[in-house]
Design a protein around this motif. Structure first.
Motif, PDB file in Angstrom:
ATOM      1  N   ILE A  54      63.388 -13.348  -1.939  1.00 31.07           N
ATOM      2  CA  ILE A  54      63.793 -13.820  -3.263  1.00 31.07           C
ATOM      3  C   ILE A  54      63.408 -15.285  -3.426  1.00 31.07           C
ATOM      4  CG2 ILE A  54      65.801 -14.462  -4.669  1.00 31.07           C
ATOM      5  CD1 ILE A  54      65.704 -11.625  -4.755  1.00 31.07           C
ATOM      6  N   VAL A  55      62.660 -15.567  -4.465  1.00 27.66           N
ATOM      7  CA  VAL A  55      62.434 -16.971  -4.812  1.00 27.66           C
ATOM      8  C   VAL A  55      62.835 -17.122  -6.272  1.00 27.66           C
ATOM      9  CG1 VAL A  55      60.765 -18.829  -5.040  1.00 27.66           C
ATOM     10  CG2 VAL A  55      60.538 -17.236  -3.149  1.00 27.66           C
ATOM     11  N   ASP A  56      63.945 -17.713  -6.484  1.00 25.67           N
ATOM     12  CA  ASP A  56      64.378 -17.907  -7.869  1.00 25.67           C
ATOM     13  C   ASP A  56      63.971 -19.296  -8.337  1.00 25.67           C
ATOM     14  OD1 ASP A  56      66.158 -19.572  -6.669  1.00 25.67           O
ATOM     15  OD2 ASP A  56      67.939 -18.362  -7.078  1.00 25.67           O
ATOM     16  N   SER A  57      64.390 -19.693  -9.514  1.00 25.48           N
ATOM     17  CA  SER A  57      63.877 -20.943 -10.090  1.00 25.48           C
ATOM     18  C   SER A  57      64.229 -22.135  -9.209  1.00 25.48           C
ATOM     19  CB  SER A  57      64.421 -21.137 -11.495  1.00 25.48           C
ATOM     20  OG  SER A  57      65.813 -21.123 -11.490  1.00 25.48           O
ATOM     21  N   GLN A  83      55.234 -12.513  -0.655  1.00 23.05           N
ATOM     22  CA  GLN A  83      55.237 -11.084  -0.947  1.00 23.05           C
ATOM     23  C   GLN A  83      54.790 -10.868  -2.382  1.00 23.05           C
ATOM     24  OE1 GLN A  83      59.029  -9.405  -0.033  1.00 23.05           O
ATOM     25  NE2 GLN A  83      59.084 -10.294   2.034  1.00 23.05           N
ATOM     26  N   ALA A  85      55.797  -8.897  -4.667  1.00 22.36           N
ATOM     27  CA  ALA A  85      56.894  -8.805  -5.628  1.00 22.36           C
ATOM     28  C   ALA A  85      57.400 -10.186  -6.002  1.00 22.36           C
ATOM     29  CB  ALA A  85      58.030  -7.972  -5.041  1.00 22.36           C
ATOM     30  N   VAL A  86      57.433 -11.061  -5.015  1.00 23.07           N
ATOM     31  CA  VAL A  86      57.887 -12.433  -5.270  1.00 23.07           C
ATOM     32  C   VAL A  86      56.916 -13.127  -6.207  1.00 23.07           C
ATOM     33  CG1 VAL A  86      58.373 -14.670  -4.215  1.00 23.07           C
ATOM     34  CG2 VAL A  86      59.153 -12.586  -3.079  1.00 23.07           C
ATOM     35  N   ILE A  88      54.978 -11.767  -8.437  1.00 21.88           N
ATOM     36  CA  ILE A  88      55.138 -11.232  -9.797  1.00 21.88           C
ATOM     37  C   ILE A  88      56.366 -11.846 -10.456  1.00 21.88           C
ATOM     38  CG2 ILE A  88      55.619  -9.133 -11.109  1.00 21.88           C
ATOM     39  CD1 ILE A  88      54.106  -7.615  -8.841  1.00 21.88           C
ATOM     40  N   THR A  89      57.446 -11.869  -9.689  1.00 19.66           N
ATOM     41  CA  THR A  89      58.687 -12.411 -10.229  1.00 19.66           C
ATOM     42  C   THR A  89      58.523 -13.865 -10.639  1.00 19.66           C
ATOM     43  OG1 THR A  89      59.827 -10.970  -8.666  1.00 19.66           O
ATOM     44  CG2 THR A  89      61.162 -12.625  -9.776  1.00 19.66           C
ATOM     45  N   VAL A  91      55.895 -15.430 -11.582  1.00 23.63           N
ATOM     46  CA  VAL A  91      55.114 -15.559 -12.813  1.00 23.63           C
ATOM     47  C   VAL A  91      55.977 -15.189 -14.013  1.00 23.63           C
ATOM     48  CG1 VAL A  91      53.141 -14.663 -14.089  1.00 23.63           C
ATOM     49  CG2 VAL A  91      52.915 -15.196 -11.660  1.00 23.63           C
ATOM     50  N   GLU A  92      56.729 -14.106 -13.866  1.00 16.91           N
ATOM     51  CA  GLU A  92      57.584 -13.693 -14.991  1.00 16.91           C
ATOM     52  C   GLU A  92      58.664 -14.713 -15.272  1.00 16.91           C
ATOM     53  OE1 GLU A  92      58.916  -9.854 -15.523  1.00 16.91           O
ATOM     54  OE2 GLU A  92      56.907  -8.977 -15.324  1.00 16.91           O
ATOM     55  N   LEU A  93      59.083 -15.379 -14.199  1.00 22.20           N
ATOM     56  CA  LEU A  93      60.093 -16.425 -14.355  1.00 22.20           C
ATOM     57  C   LEU A  93      59.523 -17.640 -15.074  1.00 22.20           C
ATOM     58  CD1 LEU A  93      62.138 -16.886 -11.045  1.00 22.20           C
ATOM     59  CD2 LEU A  93      63.062 -16.666 -13.334  1.00 22.20           C
ATOM     60  N   GLY A  94      58.226 -17.705 -15.086  1.00 24.82           N
ATOM     61  CA  GLY A  94      57.596 -18.877 -15.687  1.00 24.82           C
ATOM     62  C   GLY A  94      57.484 -20.008 -14.699  1.00 24.82           C
ATOM     63  N   LEU A  95      57.359 -19.657 -13.427  1.00 28.45           N
ATOM     64  CA  LEU A  95      57.226 -20.682 -12.389  1.00 28.45           C
ATOM     65  C   LEU A  95      55.935 -20.417 -11.616  1.00 28.45           C
ATOM     66  CD1 LEU A  95      60.737 -20.956 -10.740  1.00 28.45           C
ATOM     67  CD2 LEU A  95      59.488 -22.807 -11.837  1.00 28.45           C
TER      68      LEU A  95
END
Lengths: 136, 449
Positions: A54-57, A83, A85-86, A88-89, A91-95
């Protein structure tokens, strides 16, 4: 307080994140890395996040910060093993982690770092030569 | 499935940073079990992590619950994050402002919205924020029913802990719960104990009341029995003793009828004698039966003065001496009764004295328990030890003395008075002479100083 170990390998610092990241740990890592860059006059930092799911903002910001700070300290940062999935996430997060070099794995990351350092050195020499060419 | 009040499949309380790790790990696990692919799992978990961090940073903690919901024929895996923080003022304005920020500077809420298929935020100032994020399950997902959900709940409750911290947290939670239960049961026990105690004290009170009542009854019964006995005795004695003069009268009448002997004058005087005897008997019986029943006013009685007056008024032979040994105290009592007691005892002492120089000593002593007793000691005939109880019975005359007319009631009156007033009376050997008797009695009364 938990710390993530930072390994020195020649001119580089190697960090492998194998544990669950939480905020304090990430902030400590940021701090320790910058101090280590100064202490060892390192030219490059390699962060392996293959075990991070998990890499969040917040984490993204920390990675970005490490890259920016290292650059200021004259060191390059390469993040490896992300990974899919990370990615993709993120990019979707805008980071999009702008300014951070990435590589698929540690080997390629090392190569990238070497290359970056050589490029920089050449660039420096080139600049110096240009200086020499100037008429007196 | 539509009901929104279903029990969460998993719940994680958000108190410190490490709880975020647990929250996103659980999100990941639930997403996996509900059939989302790895990328979807990561997105969902990241969104959960974002919102949970917000709750932790802005509201200092909260709670995240995970659910499965159905909306428009589609299943969603949902995370509901609740906090009790200050809430968000002007929520709509904030959301609007965030969406206008350049990419890269937008905050968790906005990013999270992009990661979720369903995003609801509800916040009122002062009463916390509730965020609902949902990720749609694949359209071909088999139906999920209550049985499956409860199976998942069980699965998650039995899952090995995500980290030592998770285990610690779980055990801590269990401990707290147990402690709370203990506290409750302790309070309950305390309450029951108090109730039992109050019941017990009530019972004890009732018991003591009953005991007292039954004691009172027993006492009254005893008294009644005694009275009955006395009455029997009384009737017997009265009939017996009154018969004496009647028998004599009968004899005299017979003599008259037969016209024998004695002159008329003589017979009349004999009649008179018998009548007088009967009269005095009846009078004494009346006195005895009245004794002690009357309620008299108590007053200060100067025993010294009373005894001096009493001894002066008594008729006795010239050689007879009554000595008052000490200064008697001033007592608060009914004068008439104590006067009667002393007077009867003194009259008896004078009556039954066979000595040339009759002597009586009056005095009082203190017993070991501090109680006072008075005594009247004479050097008269004396009473053998075995007969000392008997003399207090009615009509008991121990010594027939020439010229002394005795009905045998005096001492029984004395005893009755003393007992009615709560005292005791007994006879001892004399202390000043070889022969004689010493009548002692106690008289409960306040001594006036």
């Amino acid at each position: 307080m938990d710390r993530i170990p930072i390994l020195k390998m020649g001119h580089f610092l190697l960090v492998t994140i194998q544990v669950d990241m939480y905020d304090r740990l990430a902030l400590n890592l940021e701090n320790d890395l910058i101090n280590a860059v100064q202490a060892h006059e390192s030219k490059g930092v390699l962060i392996d996040i293959s075990a991070v799911s998990i890499v969040d903002s917040f984490m993204g910001r920390i990675i970005g910060n490490i890259a920016t700070m290292s650059k200021i300290m004259d060191a390059q940062t390469v993040v490896v093993g992300m990974q899919p999935a990370v990615a993709i996430t993120l990019v979707e997060l805008g980071l999009p982690l702008a300014g951070v070099y990435t590589a698929l794995n540690v080997e390629k990351g090392m190569e990238l770092l070497q290359q970056k350092i050589t490029e920089e050195a050449e660039f420096d020499i080139g600049e110096a030569e240009e200086d020499d060419d100037q008429p007196e | 499935m539509e009901d929104k009040v279903q029990k969460p499949i998993i719940e994680v309380s958000l108190e410190r940073e490490l709880d975020l790790v647990i929250a996103y790990k659980k999100a990941m696990q639930l997403a996996e079990i509900s059939g989302l692919n790895f990328t979807e799992q990561t997105k969902f978990a990241t969104a959960v992590s974002e919102i949970c961090r917000n709750a932790l940073v802005h509201a200092r903690g909260g709670m995240v619950g995970f659910y499965i919901s159905k909306d428009g024929g589609q299943y969603y895996v949902e995370a509901v994050v609740n906090d009790a923080g200050p809430g968000i003022e002007k929520l709509a304005e904030l959301l609007n402002r965030i969406s206008n920020l350049p990419e890269g500077q937008r905050t968790g809420i906005y990013n999270c919205k992009r990661l979720s298929d369903k995003f609801e935020i509800d916040s009122t100032e002062g009463s916390g924020t509730c965020v609902r994020i949902g990720r749609r399950l694949p359209a071909n997902h088999p139906p999920i029913n209550h049985i499956i959900l409860s199976g998942w709940r069980k699965h998650f409750s039995q899952l090995s802990p995500a980290s030592p911290y998770d285990e610690l947290k779980r055990q801590n939670h269990l401990l707290l719960k147990t402690l709370e239960e203990l506290k409750q049961s302790k309070a309950q026990v305390q309450e029951q104990l108090e109730e039992i105690q109050s019941l017990n004290s009530e019972l004890e009170e009732n018991n003591s009341k009953l005991t007292k009542l039954s004691k009172d009854y027993a006492q009254q019964n005893e008294l009644l029995l005694k009275r009955n006995e006395e009455l029997d005795e009384f009737a017997h004695i009265v009939s017996h003793d009154l018969k004496g003069p009647i028998r004599n009268l009968k004899g005299l009448v017979q003599l008259l009828e037969q016209g024998r002997g004695k002159s008329q004058q003589e017979i009349i005087s004999m009649f008179r004698g018998q009548f007088q005897k009967m009269e005095s008997l009846i009078e004494n019986i009346l006195t005895y039966s009245r004794t002690g029943h009357e309620e008299m006013d108590k007053k200060e009685v100067d025993l010294n003065k009373m005894l001096h007056e009493l001894t002066e008024g008594l008729s006795m032979p010239d050689t007879f001496r009554i000595e008052i040994e000490q200064d008697f105290p001033l007592v608060y009592t009914e004068e008439i009764f104590i006067f009667q007691v002393f007077s009867n005892l003194l009259i008896n002492a004078i009556k039954y004295n066979d000595k040339q120089e009759g002597r009586v000593k009056l005095g009082f002593e203190q017993m070991e328990n501090g109680e006072l007793f008075y005594y009247v000691e004479d050097n008269g005939l004396g009473i053998p030890e075995e007969k000392r109880d008997k003399v207090f019975k009615m009509f008991a005359v121990l010594h027939k003395v020439e010229g002394v007319d005795s009905t045998g009631i005096g001492l029984s009156i004395v005893k009755k008075i003393v007992q009615e007033k709560g005292g005791r009376i007994w006879i001892e050997d004399p202390k000043h002479w070889k022969e004689g008797s010493r009548f002692c009695f106690t008289w409960p009364a306040e001594i006036v100083l």
